[in-house]
Design a protein around this motif. Structure first.
Motif, PDB file in Angstrom:
ATOM      1  N   HIS A 678       0.867  -1.185   0.000  1.00 39.49           N
ATOM      2  CA  HIS A 678       0.000   0.000   0.000  1.00 39.49           C
ATOM      3  C   HIS A 678       0.903   1.234   0.000  1.00 39.49           C
ATOM      4  CE1 HIS A 678      -3.680  -2.271   0.645  1.00 39.49           C
ATOM      5  NE2 HIS A 678      -2.982  -3.042   1.456  1.00 39.49           N
ATOM      6  N   PRO A 679       1.468   1.557  -1.136  1.00 39.60           N
ATOM      7  CA  PRO A 679       2.494   2.618  -1.167  1.00 39.60           C
ATOM      8  C   PRO A 679       1.895   4.005  -0.967  1.00 39.60           C
ATOM      9  CG  PRO A 679       2.055   1.795  -3.377  1.00 39.60           C
ATOM     10  CD  PRO A 679       1.237   0.964  -2.458  1.00 39.60           C
ATOM     11  N   ASP A 680       2.657   4.855  -0.262  1.00 40.14           N
ATOM     12  CA  ASP A 680       2.172   6.224  -0.054  1.00 40.14           C
ATOM     13  C   ASP A 680       2.821   7.195  -1.048  1.00 40.14           C
ATOM     14  OD1 ASP A 680       4.702   6.206   0.895  1.00 40.14           O
ATOM     15  OD2 ASP A 680       4.205   6.735   2.975  1.00 40.14           O
ATOM     16  N   ARG A 681       3.659   6.660  -1.938  1.00 41.36           N
ATOM     17  CA  ARG A 681       4.310   7.488  -2.952  1.00 41.36           C
ATOM     18  C   ARG A 681       4.344   6.716  -4.275  1.00 41.36           C
ATOM     19  NH1 ARG A 681       9.990   8.117  -0.455  1.00 41.36           N
ATOM     20  NH2 ARG A 681       9.198   6.599   1.049  1.00 41.36           N
ATOM     21  N   PRO A 682       4.590   7.396  -5.389  1.00 44.33           N
ATOM     22  CA  PRO A 682       4.714   6.669  -6.660  1.00 44.33           C
ATOM     23  C   PRO A 682       5.896   5.697  -6.618  1.00 44.33           C
ATOM     24  CG  PRO A 682       4.377   9.013  -7.060  1.00 44.33           C
ATOM     25  CD  PRO A 682       4.624   8.867  -5.589  1.00 44.33           C
ATOM     26  N   ILE A 683       5.691   4.515  -7.138  1.00 38.15           N
ATOM     27  CA  ILE A 683       6.720   3.466  -7.125  1.00 38.15           C
ATOM     28  C   ILE A 683       7.356   3.369  -8.499  1.00 38.15           C
ATOM     29  CG2 ILE A 683       7.063   0.972  -7.028  1.00 38.15           C
ATOM     30  CD1 ILE A 683       5.161   0.719  -4.863  1.00 38.15           C
ATOM     31  N   LYS A 684       8.675   3.314  -8.526  1.00 33.35           N
ATOM     32  CA  LYS A 684       9.378   3.176  -9.808  1.00 33.35           C
ATOM     33  C   LYS A 684       9.712   1.703 -10.087  1.00 33.35           C
ATOM     34  CE  LYS A 684      11.338   5.178 -13.394  1.00 33.35           C
ATOM     35  NZ  LYS A 684      11.353   4.015 -14.236  1.00 33.35           N
ATOM     36  N   SER A 685      10.136   1.001  -9.031  1.00 27.98           N
ATOM     37  CA  SER A 685      10.521  -0.407  -9.212  1.00 27.98           C
ATOM     38  C   SER A 685      10.151  -1.197  -7.964  1.00 27.98           C
ATOM     39  CB  SER A 685      12.038  -0.547  -9.404  1.00 27.98           C
ATOM     40  OG  SER A 685      12.486   0.257 -10.457  1.00 27.98           O
ATOM     41  N   VAL A 686       9.903  -2.488  -8.175  1.00 31.23           N
ATOM     42  CA  VAL A 686       9.770  -3.390  -7.020  1.00 31.23           C
ATOM     43  C   VAL A 686      10.567  -4.648  -7.297  1.00 31.23           C
ATOM     44  CG1 VAL A 686       7.563  -2.708  -6.007  1.00 31.23           C
ATOM     45  CG2 VAL A 686       7.581  -4.220  -7.959  1.00 31.23           C
ATOM     46  N   ARG A 687      10.978  -5.286  -6.209  1.00 31.30           N
ATOM     47  CA  ARG A 687      11.830  -6.462  -6.355  1.00 31.30           C
ATOM     48  C   ARG A 687      11.386  -7.499  -5.326  1.00 31.30           C
ATOM     49  NH1 ARG A 687      18.057  -4.879  -6.509  1.00 31.30           N
ATOM     50  NH2 ARG A 687      17.841  -4.767  -4.263  1.00 31.30           N
ATOM     51  N   ILE A 688      11.253  -8.735  -5.788  1.00 29.83           N
ATOM     52  CA  ILE A 688      11.003  -9.840  -4.858  1.00 29.83           C
ATOM     53  C   ILE A 688      12.334 -10.547  -4.657  1.00 29.83           C
ATOM     54  CG2 ILE A 688       9.940 -12.130  -4.687  1.00 29.83           C
ATOM     55  CD1 ILE A 688       7.512 -10.936  -6.133  1.00 29.83           C
ATOM     56  N   VAL A 689      12.713 -10.762  -3.415  1.00 32.51           N
ATOM     57  CA  VAL A 689      14.007 -11.390  -3.136  1.00 32.51           C
ATOM     58  C   VAL A 689      13.753 -12.703  -2.386  1.00 32.51           C
ATOM     59  CG1 VAL A 689      16.259 -11.112  -2.042  1.00 32.51           C
ATOM     60  CG2 VAL A 689      15.064  -9.112  -2.962  1.00 32.51           C
ATOM     61  N   SER A 690      14.384 -13.760  -2.867  1.00 31.10           N
ATOM     62  CA  SER A 690      14.192 -15.087  -2.270  1.00 31.10           C
ATOM     63  C   SER A 690      15.093 -15.273  -1.049  1.00 31.10           C
ATOM     64  CB  SER A 690      14.532 -16.157  -3.311  1.00 31.10           C
ATOM     65  OG  SER A 690      14.754 -17.395  -2.689  1.00 31.10           O
ATOM     66  N   THR A 691      14.550 -15.889  -0.002  1.00 28.86           N
ATOM     67  CA  THR A 691      15.405 -16.320   1.111  1.00 28.86           C
ATOM     68  C   THR A 691      15.430 -17.843   1.207  1.00 28.86           C
ATOM     69  OG1 THR A 691      13.530 -16.071   2.602  1.00 28.86           O
ATOM     70  CG2 THR A 691      15.087 -14.234   2.516  1.00 28.86           C
ATOM     71  N   CYS A 692      14.840 -18.515   0.204  1.00 25.76           N
ATOM     72  CA  CYS A 692      14.812 -19.987   0.273  1.00 25.76           C
ATOM     73  C   CYS A 692      15.820 -20.553  -0.713  1.00 25.76           C
ATOM     74  CB  CYS A 692      13.421 -20.518  -0.031  1.00 25.76           C
ATOM     75  SG  CYS A 692      12.805 -20.075  -1.649  1.00 25.76           S
ATOM     76  N   ASN A 693      16.272 -21.725  -0.399  1.00 25.53           N
ATOM     77  CA  ASN A 693      17.148 -22.435  -1.310  1.00 25.53           C
ATOM     78  C   ASN A 693      16.341 -23.557  -1.912  1.00 25.53           C
ATOM     79  OD1 ASN A 693      19.714 -21.761  -2.004  1.00 25.53           O
ATOM     80  ND2 ASN A 693      20.566 -22.363  -0.014  1.00 25.53           N
ATOM     81  N   ASP A 694      15.855 -23.371  -3.152  1.00 27.39           N
ATOM     82  CA  ASP A 694      15.076 -24.408  -3.807  1.00 27.39           C
ATOM     83  C   ASP A 694      13.603 -24.284  -3.412  1.00 27.39           C
ATOM     84  OD1 ASP A 694      13.893 -26.635  -4.809  1.00 27.39           O
ATOM     85  OD2 ASP A 694      15.028 -28.063  -3.600  1.00 27.39           O
ATOM     86  N   ASN A 695      12.755 -24.141  -4.387  1.00 24.16           N
ATOM     87  CA  ASN A 695      11.323 -24.054  -4.091  1.00 24.16           C
ATOM     88  C   ASN A 695      10.586 -25.336  -4.441  1.00 24.16           C
ATOM     89  OD1 ASN A 695      11.707 -23.611  -6.804  1.00 24.16           O
ATOM     90  ND2 ASN A 695       9.935 -22.272  -7.023  1.00 24.16           N
ATOM     91  N   GLY A 696      11.327 -26.426  -4.609  1.00 20.96           N
ATOM     92  CA  GLY A 696      10.686 -27.736  -4.729  1.00 20.96           C
ATOM     93  C   GLY A 696      10.104 -28.028  -6.100  1.00 20.96           C
TER      94      GLY A 696
END
Ligand code: ACM
Ligand code: ZN
Length: 711
Positions: A678-696
């Motif tokens: 729920h951003p309160d400002r205009p968004i230029k980029s977003v990134r999803i970062v994994s913390t898992c090793n292998d998603n099966g």
């Protein structure tokens, strides 16, 4: 037997003091003094009745009447005659099932509380004479305990709920790619290993749960208890071991059963995807004979379901042994290998006096034995084909009877077969769908299913997923299997609301209500129901629920969602169309996991569909969305995986946002591979970062962002 002190005192008083006597009732009154009379063969039914009604706990007196159970062989199978008079209740049935059905008819004349086993002290009934018989001999429901394990207690509860609806078959899906749930004494490893997923199990957790080891299985003793419990309730359990496909679980434990070629583990992230039994490997039949032998000994049902659906023939095509077998037997197409395999299994069953149940693909060629039951799951046409070929068919096309399908587009569940609610189930019409009278001769009945891949939602505040998905769809299934739908939806809907709802609440079912009708016009919301439920609304930004009492004035309709509650039930949310409005700003997609050539980034970038990465995710892998112009929005939903089928998600990770396209700051943790910002400002980029090793799974599915504008 439970008897309270006050009940005892009342009893003593009544037997000693003449003033206690009352005039003989003019209506049938069921009390503690009521007796259940039955021949010995029906004793389990007499005991069943005493679980629900206050009968048999007081000494007989002159008001004592009886519930008399008698067999009457002039009636047809499972038919009954119910007579209620001041002198008591008579239930006659052709057989055990007929009397059980008569008992359920009697229960429906009573206050709904009896289903809560509260055993009210006194139940008054008006005089009634009722005869009835089922439309179909097979009125079934399938429960998938393979994907998501369910304990014996949970299955017992489900059996009770089905029994109240006069469903008489429970098809138990006991083995699939994701689990093996039935003890095989000659091969304890099947459950010791295959009954559990995740953690150190070689059987991967695929859906919903990730790192923890979880699961369970039925011991043979537990299964015997379940079979007996169901039989008392006129339900036959038909077990299924899904073969020769859907066998990744057992193939993880016994890799030797697979086809004879090196696994393609590079492109599949080290995960051997071969899930079908090799048809040519003779030792496989010895193992299968052991397994099916124990299943046949355990289950009294005439039919043992041996699967036959969704076999990936590419495995047999690649296998030199299977190819040699085809050549030797003069086979020209791999489907003949399935015929061969299923025929071998049929011989094993025959040695135990049993017959196969199969999914419709196994009988598609028409070569398979006709001494079987075909379960027509894929679509209506599969059922038309099976009945046309003269197969005894359990009709269950997914688009009407798969209760794991979602009920409106915004709700939980799958959608590959259809999106439908109880009204569509009720409307299933053989004649309109093209079944001829000749084909109807081969229809043995109807079955609903609950496949459990997505049985992962157990939020305390949400209705239990199983209940919510199955009820009232099971009510509609049960009605059309028992009687058909001649009375029409409006009449059945009124019956649902006026009778079934209170019964289901007393049964403890957290069922689904139909959503309220809402309108938004000239700045005013109105909401209405016709089912006696209470209407609530929530306003975006808070979880607080407000009772809707009068029309709601607002110039921001996109912020509101309405729903209803009634006792144990609740409806899905409904909202004005502005709530669902989205925008599609241009963006570019990149990821550290590479681009799949078959499902490229452009699919998501064009908001046309899904994209896939080239490989599974590891720690610090990322997926990045760069917007052409900074996006102002009230909500941005980022999702990995497919909705409701989250096996290809980034299992654990977080999201970061950037307002300038360079510096990123953490915005929150992923939940089931997704996050809502729920951003309160205009968004230029977003990134999803994994913390898992292998998603099966071999890849991650990427969805376009779902962005709600500021209105
Ligand atoms: C099935 O749904 N594959 C029977
Ligand atoms: Zn093979």
């Amino acid at each position: 037997m439970k008897r309270t002190c006050s009940a005892l005192l009342a009893l003593l008083c009544c037997s000693l003091i003449p003033a206690c006597s009352r005039p003989l009732p003019t209506r049938c009154v069921i009390t503690a003094a009521t007796r259940v009379d039955s021949p010995p063969a029906l004793t389990p039914l007499a005991e069943y009745i005493t679980d629900y009604l206050p009968v048999g706990t007081a000494e007989p007196d002159k008001h004592t009447n009886s519930i008399r159970l008698t067999l009457d062989t002039t009636l047809s199978s499972e038919a009954f005659r119910l007579e209620v008079r001041p002198s008591g209740v008579d239930i006659a049935g052709a057989d055990y099932g007929g009397i059980f059905n008569g008992i359920q008819a009697l229960f429906r004349l009573m206050p709904s509380e009896i289903y809560a086993k509260q055993r009210p002290e006194r139940i008054e009934l008006t005089d009634t004479i009722l005869t009835d018989r089922p439309r179909f001999a097979y009125r079934g429901m399938m429960l998938d305990v393979a994907r998501t394990w369910q304990s014996p207690d949970a299955v017992r509860r489900f059996i009770d709920l089905l029994a109240y609806h006069r469903i008489n078959k429970l098809h138990l899906h006991l083995a699939d790619d994701e689990g093996w749930r039935i003890e095989i004494k000659s091969h304890p490893e099947l459950t010791e290993i295959g009954g559990f997923r995740g953690g150190d199990s070689p059987v991967r957790a695929v859906y919903g749960k990730w790192n923890e080891k979880y699961g369970g299985y039925f011991t043979q003793a537990e299964i015997r208890e379940l079979i007996d419990y169901a039989a008392v309730r006129n339900i036959e359990i038909i077990p299924e071991i899904d073969l020769p496909g859907h066998s990744r679980n057992i193939a993880s434990i016994h890799p030797e059963i697979r086809c004879n070629y090196p696994p393609d583990t590079v492109s599949t992230n080290g995960y051997d995807y071969r899930s079908a039994w090799c048809v040519a490997r003779e030792e496989n039949y010895a193992l299968l004979s052991n397994i099916l032998g124990e299943i046949c000994e355990l289950f009294p049902s005439k039919y043992i379901h041996i699967g036959g659906d969704e076999v990936d023939f590419s495995q047999w095509k690649r296998c030199p042994d299977c190819r040699r077998l085809m050549h030797r037997k003069g086979m020209t197409v791999p489907s003949e290998l399935e015929d061969y395999f299923m025929n071998r299994l049929t011989e094993m069953l025959a040695a135990h006096g049993k017959h196969p149940g199969v999914w419709n693909e196994a009988a598609a060629s028409g070569e398979f034995t006709h001494d079987c039951l075909v379960y027509g799951w894929q679509h209506v046409k599969a059922n038309l084909d099976a009945t046309e070929k003269g197969y005894r068919t359990v009709v269950m096309p997914g688009e009407y009877f798969y209760f794991d399908m979602r009920q409106t587009p915004q709700e939980d569940g799958h959608d590959w077969a259809a999106i439908f609610d109880a009204k569509k189930v009720y409307g299933f019409d053989f004649a309109k769908l093209g079944f001829t009278e000749e084909q109807m001769q081969h229809v043995v009945g109807l079955e609903g299913t609950f496949f459990s891949e997505a049985y992962v939602s157990h939020h305390p505040e949400q209705p239990d997923y199983l209940d919510y998905m199955c009820f009232p769809r099971v009510c509609a299934l049960a009605r059309i299997a028992w009687r058909g739908n001649d009375e029409g939806w409006d009449a059945f809907y009124r019956e649902l609301v006026d009778e079934h709802y209170d019964r289901m609440a007393a049964m403890g079912i957290r069922f689904r209500l139909f959503p309220p009708k809402i309108t938004y016009r000239d700045g005013v919301f109105t909401a209405a129901t016709d089912d006696g439920s209470q209407i609530y609304y929530i306003k975006e930004g808070s979880d607080d629920e407000h009772r809707y009492k009068r029309p709601l004035h607002t110039d921001q309709p996109h912020l509101y969602r309405f729903f209803t509650r009634y006792r144990t039930a609740r409806s899905p949310y409904v909202a004005d169309k502005s709530y669902h409005r989205t925008i599609v700003p241009a963006f570019t997609l990149t990821t550290s996991m590479g681009e799949s050539s078959s499902t490229p980034y452009s699919n998501a970038e064009k908001y046309k569909g899904l994209s896939r990465t080239r490989r599974a995710c590891r720690q610090q892998d990322w997926i990045r969305y760069d917007f052409a112009n900074a996006v102002r929005c009230r909500e941005m939903y980022l999702q990995t995986g497919n909705r409701q089928l989250p096996k290809t998600i980034v299992t654990t990770g977080y999201a970061e946002v950037s307002y300038d396209g360079e510096r990123f700051e953490r915005a929150g943790e992923l939940e089931k591979g997704s996050i809502t910002l729920h951003p309160d400002r205009p968004i230029k980029s977003v990134r999803i970062v994994s913390t898992c090793n292998d998603n099966g799974t071999p890849y991650v599915t990427i969805q376009p962002p779902r962005i709600k504008p500021i209105l």
